[in-house]
Design a protein around this motif. Sequence first.
Motif, PDB file in Angstrom:
ATOM      1  N   TYR A   4       5.227   3.060   7.146  1.00  0.00           N
ATOM      2  CA  TYR A   4       4.240   2.105   7.650  1.00  0.00           C
ATOM      3  C   TYR A   4       4.749   1.462   8.924  1.00  0.00           C
ATOM      4  N   VAL A   5       3.802   1.103   9.785  1.00  0.00           N
ATOM      5  CA  VAL A   5       4.167   0.453  11.036  1.00  0.00           C
ATOM      6  C   VAL A   5       3.107  -0.606  11.367  1.00  0.00           C
ATOM      7  N   ALA A   6       3.561  -1.828  11.614  1.00  0.00           N
ATOM      8  CA  ALA A   6       2.635  -2.894  11.970  1.00  0.00           C
ATOM      9  C   ALA A   6       2.265  -2.759  13.439  1.00  0.00           C
TER      10      ALA A   6
ATOM     11  N   VAL B  56       0.846  -1.197   0.000  1.00  0.00           N
ATOM     12  CA  VAL B  56       0.000   0.000   0.000  1.00  0.00           C
ATOM     13  C   VAL B  56       0.881   1.247   0.000  1.00  0.00           C
ATOM     14  N   ALA B  57       1.973   1.193   0.763  1.00  0.00           N
ATOM     15  CA  ALA B  57       2.885   2.340   0.831  1.00  0.00           C
ATOM     16  C   ALA B  57       3.504   2.615  -0.542  1.00  0.00           C
ATOM     17  N   ASP B  58       3.907   1.549  -1.258  1.00  0.00           N
ATOM     18  CA  ASP B  58       4.484   1.723  -2.605  1.00  0.00           C
ATOM     19  C   ASP B  58       3.476   2.389  -3.535  1.00  0.00           C
ATOM     20  N   THR B  59       2.223   1.921  -3.464  1.00  0.00           N
ATOM     21  CA  THR B  59       1.185   2.517  -4.319  1.00  0.00           C
ATOM     22  C   THR B  59       0.991   3.990  -3.968  1.00  0.00           C
ATOM     23  N   CYS B  60       1.021   4.314  -2.672  1.00  0.00           N
ATOM     24  CA  CYS B  60       0.876   5.712  -2.240  1.00  0.00           C
ATOM     25  C   CYS B  60       1.954   6.586  -2.877  1.00  0.00           C
TER      26      CYS B  60
END
Length: 287
Positions: A87-89, A73-77
């Motif tokens: 991002y953080v889990a 999702v971060a790459d797409t953002c």
Amino acid sequence: MGILTKVIFASICVAFLAVYWTTPSFHAESLRGVRVVVTGASKGIGEQLAYHYARFGAQIVITARREEVLRKVADTCLSLGAQRVFYVAADMSNESDPEKVVDFALEKLGGLDHVVLNHIGASTFAMWDGDVEHARLLMKVNFFSYVQMAWRAMAALEKSKGSLIVVSSLAGKLANPFVAPYASTKFALTGFFGVLQHELAIKRSNVSISICTLGLIDTESAMSKVRDVVKLPAYPATDAALNIIITGATRQTDLFYPWYTSIMILSKELFPSIADYAIQNSHNYIP
Ligand SMILES: NC(=O)c1ccc[n+]([C@@H]2O[C@H](COP(=O)([O-])OP(=O)(O)OC[C@H]3O[C@@H](n4cnc5c(N)ncnc54)[C@H](OP(=O)(O)O)[C@@H]3O)[C@@H](O)[C@H]2O)c1
Ligand SMILES: *[C@@H]1O[C@H](CO)[C@@H](O)[C@H](O)[C@H]1NC(C)=O
Ligand SMILES: *[C@@H]1O[C@H](CO)[C@@H](O)[C@H](O)[C@H]1NC(C)=O
């Protein structure tokens, strides 16, 4: 027309015009560089929230439990135009993770302008069967973590004149069958953050709180549960997400999306027995 009817009709017209004129206008440029954290961002509405913030050129922190999915999702953002993404889990049923996420965002972004609380734990869509442990767990994930994150972020939001955005549900305003634990967590949210809205206003706080009441949205997890049971039209997650962001950015106290949510709430207040009949007959009971 009787005098009372005329008065009621005139009041409704005035109310509509007042709402129309006082709704602040949204400027996409205002979100460029905005520092935001979005929870539950690995799928569904949260993922779409992240993509919209990315298109507006925001600096984003996303969180959920599954790290590999967050990375995608971060790459797409980034490819959509986000200035920065981290991002953080985190597991929101854990007592310390909600605060850990806010601290992570503050450290990476150096402050916060928008906090979007959106995650929910998995819950069944079935008659209440007495599983108190599930209700307790869901209360932690869907409610207490929201309270913790909001409080942890409050000082930063005061400083930035920021927006706290709480994603809630029609189920948090109107009782519907088959969602007792989920509805309890959403009623708790609307109660808690409704009180906080008043207290911040009384204190002349810089922070705005927006409570978003959503109807049925076409996310994978919602549709897999209600497809054959609920006879309501599902609205697109991407449109719901955009409306949520605009509500927060324009500092409005409430969003009712889609339009039928406010009508349903009002009907129950005005004509309870008719509304109850409609609610019970819009749910197929599959034992
Ligand atoms: N869809 C609808 O019809 C509808 C209707 C009204 C209101 N809403 C509201 O809209 C919001 C989003 O709904 P949605 O349908 O998009 O949900 P969803 O698709 O099920 O997504 C839930 C998100 O929460 C995360 N999550 C689940 N358990 C978690 C935990 N223990 N700790 C941290 N994160 C966790 C999930 O990621 P991981 O699994 O990776 O952790 C996922 O990113 C919710 O607040 C919901 O109540 C939805
Ligand atoms: C919460 O997470 C921390 C580490 O992030 C861990 O030490 C702790 O055991 C977890 N608590 C629970 C109840 O799982
Ligand atoms: C609100 O923001 C202003 C700066 O814009 C700041 O001076 C003030 O202290 C803030 N209020 C609070 C309660 O932090």
